[in-house]
Design an enzyme around this catalytic site. Structure first.
Site, mmCIF file in Angstrom:
data_model
loop_
_atom_site.group_PDB
_atom_site.id
_atom_site.type_symbol
_atom_site.label_atom_id
_atom_site.label_comp_id
_atom_site.label_asym_id
_atom_site.label_seq_id
_atom_site.Cartn_x
_atom_site.Cartn_y
_atom_site.Cartn_z
ATOM 1 N N ASP A 166 0.790 -1.251 0.000
ATOM 2 C CA ASP A 166 0.000 0.000 0.000
ATOM 3 C C ASP A 166 0.817 1.294 0.000
ATOM 4 O OD1 ASP A 166 -1.956 -1.929 0.229
ATOM 5 O OD2 ASP A 166 -2.849 -1.160 2.075
ATOM 6 N N LYS B 132 -7.048 -4.996 -3.076
ATOM 7 C CA LYS B 132 -7.804 -5.538 -1.946
ATOM 8 C C LYS B 132 -8.690 -4.445 -1.380
ATOM 9 C CE LYS B 132 -4.107 -4.278 1.176
ATOM 10 N NZ LYS B 132 -4.856 -3.260 1.920
ATOM 11 N N CYS C 63 -2.011 -2.671 7.579
ATOM 12 C CA CYS C 63 -1.911 -3.616 6.457
ATOM 13 C C CYS C 63 -0.626 -4.438 6.475
ATOM 14 C CB CYS C 63 -2.109 -2.886 5.145
ATOM 15 S SG CYS C 63 -3.826 -2.315 5.003
HETATM 16 C C1 VGL Z 1 -4.721 0.728 5.666
HETATM 17 C C2 VGL Z 1 -6.285 1.644 7.053
HETATM 18 C C3 VGL Z 1 -7.266 1.489 6.091
HETATM 19 C C4 VGL Z 1 -3.288 0.328 5.472
HETATM 20 C C5 VGL Z 1 -5.677 0.547 4.700
HETATM 21 O O1 VGL Z 1 -2.835 0.245 4.304
HETATM 22 O O2 VGL Z 1 -2.598 0.094 6.481
HETATM 23 N N1 VGL Z 1 -5.038 1.259 6.845
HETATM 24 N N2 VGL Z 1 -6.942 0.932 4.924
#
Ligand code: VGL
Ligand code: ZN
Length: 208
Positions: free
Chosen positions: A17, A115, A160
Site C-alpha cells: 500500500d 484488496k 496492512c
Molecule cells: C490501511 C487503514 C485502512 C493500510 C488501509 O494500508 O494500512 N489502513 N486501509
C-alpha cells in the site's frame, strides 16, 4: 560462479500500500509515509519477485466513517465480522489517492494485488479480507511460483503490513518485515500491539 550472491536469494518482496493517500497530504496520511520509497526501490534488485498491493475501495465503502451516519473517522463500529475502525474516505478506485506513489518503481512489480474492493468487508491483509476467511488469491500465486520466503515493507506498519505479515506466517511462509521501510498510523497503541503480534506469530522484524 558457484556461490549464490546474497541478492539472488529467492524471496518475494511484498510492497504494501505505498499509495498517495497514505503519504503526506493524502486522505489517510501516514507520517513520513513517502520517506520509505527510495529504500524500497533499492530492495527490488535483490528480490526474485516484486509484488505490490493496492488498497482499492469502491465509493461508499463500509470502512469509511462517511458511510455511517453520525460516525467520525477513527471511531469504532461493530461489523458482522467484528469490530472495525472507521477511516476517512481513502484509496477510492480510480482516484489519484489510490495510485501507487509516483516515485515507487511499480513497473518492476510482477503482480499488483488489489484488496478492499468488497463494499461490505475491509481488507487490511494482502491474503484475507477482514472476515479472516475470504482469500485474495495471493497465497495461491506465491505457492504456484514456489516463493516461500517473503520480505514485507510499506504502509501502514500497524495495519496492512501487520495483518499481511501475521497471515503469511500463519500460512507457513517465512516472513521478515523490514521496519525501517515501514511507517505506522499508531492509533490507540496499535503500533506496540502490532509489534507484539508479529513477533508472537514468528515474523522476524529487521531494522527495528
Ligand atoms: C490501511 C487503514 C485502512 C493500510 C488501509 O494500508 O494500512 N489502513 N486501509
Ligand atoms: Zn483501506
Amino acid at each position: 560462479m558457484s556461490d549464490a550472491l546474497p541478492h539472488a536469494l529467492p524471496h518475494a518482496l511484498i510492497v504494501i500500500d505505498v499509495q498517495n493517500d497514505f503519504c503526506p497530504n493524502g486522505a489517510l496520511a501516514v507520517p513520513e509515509g513517502d520517506e520509505i520509497v527510495q529504500g524500497i526501490n533499492a530492495m527490488m534488485d535483490g528480490a526474485q519477485a516484486v509484488i505490490c498491493t493496492q488498497d482499492w475501495h469502491p465509493k461508499g465503502h463500509s470502512s469509511f466513517a462517511s458511510s455511517h451516519e453520525g460516525k467520525a473517522p477513527y471511531e469504532y463500529i461493530a461489523m458482522p465480522y467484528g469490530s472495525q475502525v472507521l477511516w476517512p474516505d481513502h484509496c477510492v478506485q480510480g482516484s489519484v489517492g489510490a495510485q501507487l506513489h509516483k516515485d515507487l518503481h511499480h513497473n518492476r512489480a510482477d503482480l499488483i494485488v488489489r484488496k478492499g474492493y468488497n463494499p461490505a468487508i475491509d481488507s487490511y491483509s494482502a491474503f484475507f479480507e477482514n472476515d479472516r476467511s475470504t482469500p485474495t488469491g495471493l497465497e495461491g500465486y506465491l505457492r504456484t511460483r514456489g516463493l516461500t520466503k517473503l520480505v514485507m515493507v510499506g504502509l501502514a506498519t500497524d495495519f496492512c503490513v501487520n495483518y499481511s505479515a501475521v497471515d503469511a506466517a500463519n500460512l507457513g511462509f517465512e516472513v521478515e518485515v523490514h521496519m525501517n521501510l515501514c511507517r505506522a498510523i499508531d492509533l490507540y497503541g496499535s503500533l506496540a500491539s502490532a509489534v507484539n503480534g508479529m513477533q508472537d506469530a514468528g515474523v522476524v522484524l529487521k531494522g527495528l
